[in-house]
Design an enzyme around this catalytic site. Sequence first.
Site, PDB file in Angstrom:
ATOM      1  N   CYS A  86     -17.951  -8.961   1.300  1.00  7.68           N
ATOM      2  CA  CYS A  86     -17.355  -7.810   2.001  1.00  7.68           C
ATOM      3  C   CYS A  86     -16.823  -8.188   3.379  1.00  7.68           C
ATOM      4  O   CYS A  86     -16.168  -7.379   4.027  1.00  7.68           O
ATOM      5  CB  CYS A  86     -18.375  -6.674   2.115  1.00  7.68           C
ATOM      6  SG  CYS A  86     -18.860  -6.011   0.507  1.00  7.68           S
ATOM      7  N   GLU A 145     -18.877   4.275  -3.529  1.00  6.29           N
ATOM      8  CA  GLU A 145     -18.010   3.148  -3.210  1.00  6.29           C
ATOM      9  C   GLU A 145     -17.766   2.305  -4.465  1.00  6.29           C
ATOM     10  O   GLU A 145     -16.689   1.752  -4.660  1.00  6.29           O
ATOM     11  CB  GLU A 145     -18.646   2.290  -2.122  1.00  6.29           C
ATOM     12  CG  GLU A 145     -17.776   1.187  -1.603  1.00  6.29           C
ATOM     13  CD  GLU A 145     -18.390   0.501  -0.413  1.00  6.29           C
ATOM     14  OE1 GLU A 145     -17.862   0.678   0.702  1.00  6.29           O
ATOM     15  OE2 GLU A 145     -19.412  -0.199  -0.595  1.00  6.29           O
ATOM     16  N   HIS A 182     -11.744  -0.645  -2.650  1.00 10.26           N
ATOM     17  CA  HIS A 182     -12.607   0.149  -3.530  1.00 10.26           C
ATOM     18  C   HIS A 182     -11.849   1.375  -4.011  1.00 10.26           C
ATOM     19  O   HIS A 182     -10.967   1.891  -3.328  1.00 10.26           O
ATOM     20  CB  HIS A 182     -13.855   0.634  -2.785  1.00 10.26           C
ATOM     21  CG  HIS A 182     -14.755  -0.459  -2.341  1.00 10.26           C
ATOM     22  ND1 HIS A 182     -15.607  -1.128  -3.193  1.00 10.26           N
ATOM     23  CD2 HIS A 182     -14.941  -1.010  -1.115  1.00 10.26           C
ATOM     24  CE1 HIS A 182     -16.278  -2.039  -2.513  1.00 10.26           C
ATOM     25  NE2 HIS A 182     -15.889  -1.999  -1.246  1.00 10.26           N
ATOM     26  N   HIS A 242     -10.842  -6.277   1.272  1.00  9.42           N
ATOM     27  CA  HIS A 242     -11.094  -6.002  -0.145  1.00  9.42           C
ATOM     28  C   HIS A 242     -11.056  -4.491  -0.312  1.00  9.42           C
ATOM     29  O   HIS A 242     -11.153  -3.745   0.664  1.00  9.42           O
ATOM     30  CB  HIS A 242     -12.439  -6.580  -0.610  1.00  9.42           C
ATOM     31  CG  HIS A 242     -13.622  -5.886  -0.022  1.00  9.42           C
ATOM     32  ND1 HIS A 242     -14.045  -6.093   1.279  1.00  9.42           N
ATOM     33  CD2 HIS A 242     -14.457  -4.962  -0.552  1.00  9.42           C
ATOM     34  CE1 HIS A 242     -15.102  -5.331   1.520  1.00  9.42           C
ATOM     35  NE2 HIS A 242     -15.377  -4.629   0.426  1.00  9.42           N
ATOM     36  N   ASP A 270      -6.437   7.672   1.745  1.00 15.48           N
ATOM     37  CA  ASP A 270      -5.942   7.079   0.509  1.00 15.48           C
ATOM     38  C   ASP A 270      -4.891   5.996   0.747  1.00 15.48           C
ATOM     39  O   ASP A 270      -3.943   6.180   1.510  1.00 15.48           O
ATOM     40  CB  ASP A 270      -5.348   8.170  -0.397  1.00 15.48           C
ATOM     41  CG  ASP A 270      -5.106   7.681  -1.807  1.00 15.48           C
ATOM     42  OD1 ASP A 270      -5.899   6.854  -2.309  1.00 15.48           O
ATOM     43  OD2 ASP A 270      -4.113   8.117  -2.423  1.00 15.48           O
ATOM     44  N   HIS A 271      -5.107   4.862   0.092  1.00 17.89           N
ATOM     45  CA  HIS A 271      -4.223   3.693   0.165  1.00 17.89           C
ATOM     46  C   HIS A 271      -4.038   3.193   1.597  1.00 17.89           C
ATOM     47  O   HIS A 271      -2.946   2.796   1.999  1.00 17.89           O
ATOM     48  CB  HIS A 271      -2.873   3.973  -0.509  1.00 17.89           C
ATOM     49  CG  HIS A 271      -2.985   3.960  -1.998  1.00 17.89           C
ATOM     50  ND1 HIS A 271      -3.434   5.043  -2.711  1.00 17.89           N
ATOM     51  CD2 HIS A 271      -2.739   2.987  -2.904  1.00 17.89           C
ATOM     52  CE1 HIS A 271      -3.442   4.743  -3.995  1.00 17.89           C
ATOM     53  NE2 HIS A 271      -3.041   3.494  -4.147  1.00 17.89           N
ATOM     54  N   HIS A 305     -11.003  -2.463   3.152  1.00 17.16           N
ATOM     55  CA  HIS A 305     -11.709  -2.647   4.419  1.00 17.16           C
ATOM     56  C   HIS A 305     -12.322  -4.038   4.486  1.00 17.16           C
ATOM     57  O   HIS A 305     -12.329  -4.784   3.515  1.00 17.16           O
ATOM     58  CB  HIS A 305     -12.787  -1.573   4.629  1.00 17.16           C
ATOM     59  CG  HIS A 305     -13.940  -1.635   3.679  1.00 17.16           C
ATOM     60  ND1 HIS A 305     -15.153  -1.075   3.955  1.00 17.16           N
ATOM     61  CD2 HIS A 305     -14.077  -2.182   2.446  1.00 17.16           C
ATOM     62  CE1 HIS A 305     -15.990  -1.263   2.946  1.00 17.16           C
ATOM     63  NE2 HIS A 305     -15.350  -1.926   2.020  1.00 17.16           N
TER      64      HIS A 305
END
Length: 142
Positions: A34, A125, A42, A40, A80-81, A15
């Site tokens: 960020c 996170e 997490h 980037h 996810d991903h 994100h």
Amino acid sequence: MKVKVSRKATFNAAHRLHNNNWSEEKNKLIFGKCNNPNFHGHNYTLFVSVLGFICEESGYVIDLNKLKKIIDDKIIEYFDHKNLNLEIPEFQSLNPTLENILKIIYDKLRKEISKELTLSVILYETENNFAEINEEKNSEVV
């Protein structure tokens, strides 16, 4: 007596924290790294807990296999991903902060879990940064 049962799950997502109403300078000042325009990522860790009475017939508060399926189908498959900014509709107009991601997850789970059960959701996170929605604690707020 009420019992709390919990399930842990993980997902990975990218994100960028950015407010389109702010200047580039203010975004960099508030969000720092960020705000990277190239995004980037997490490795998120999710804890979902339900609190309720034990069913006399099954011995369960909730069938943990059912809870796993809800989490997998409604949360993991969805996030996810993914690039949250680009692929998740809610974040087209909402900044994908930890708090906002948690709220989206909570809203999706709340629709699937019996209202007779109290829901708590914690989202990590990073190892040190996490947020929580806890209906039990929130119900005390006036």
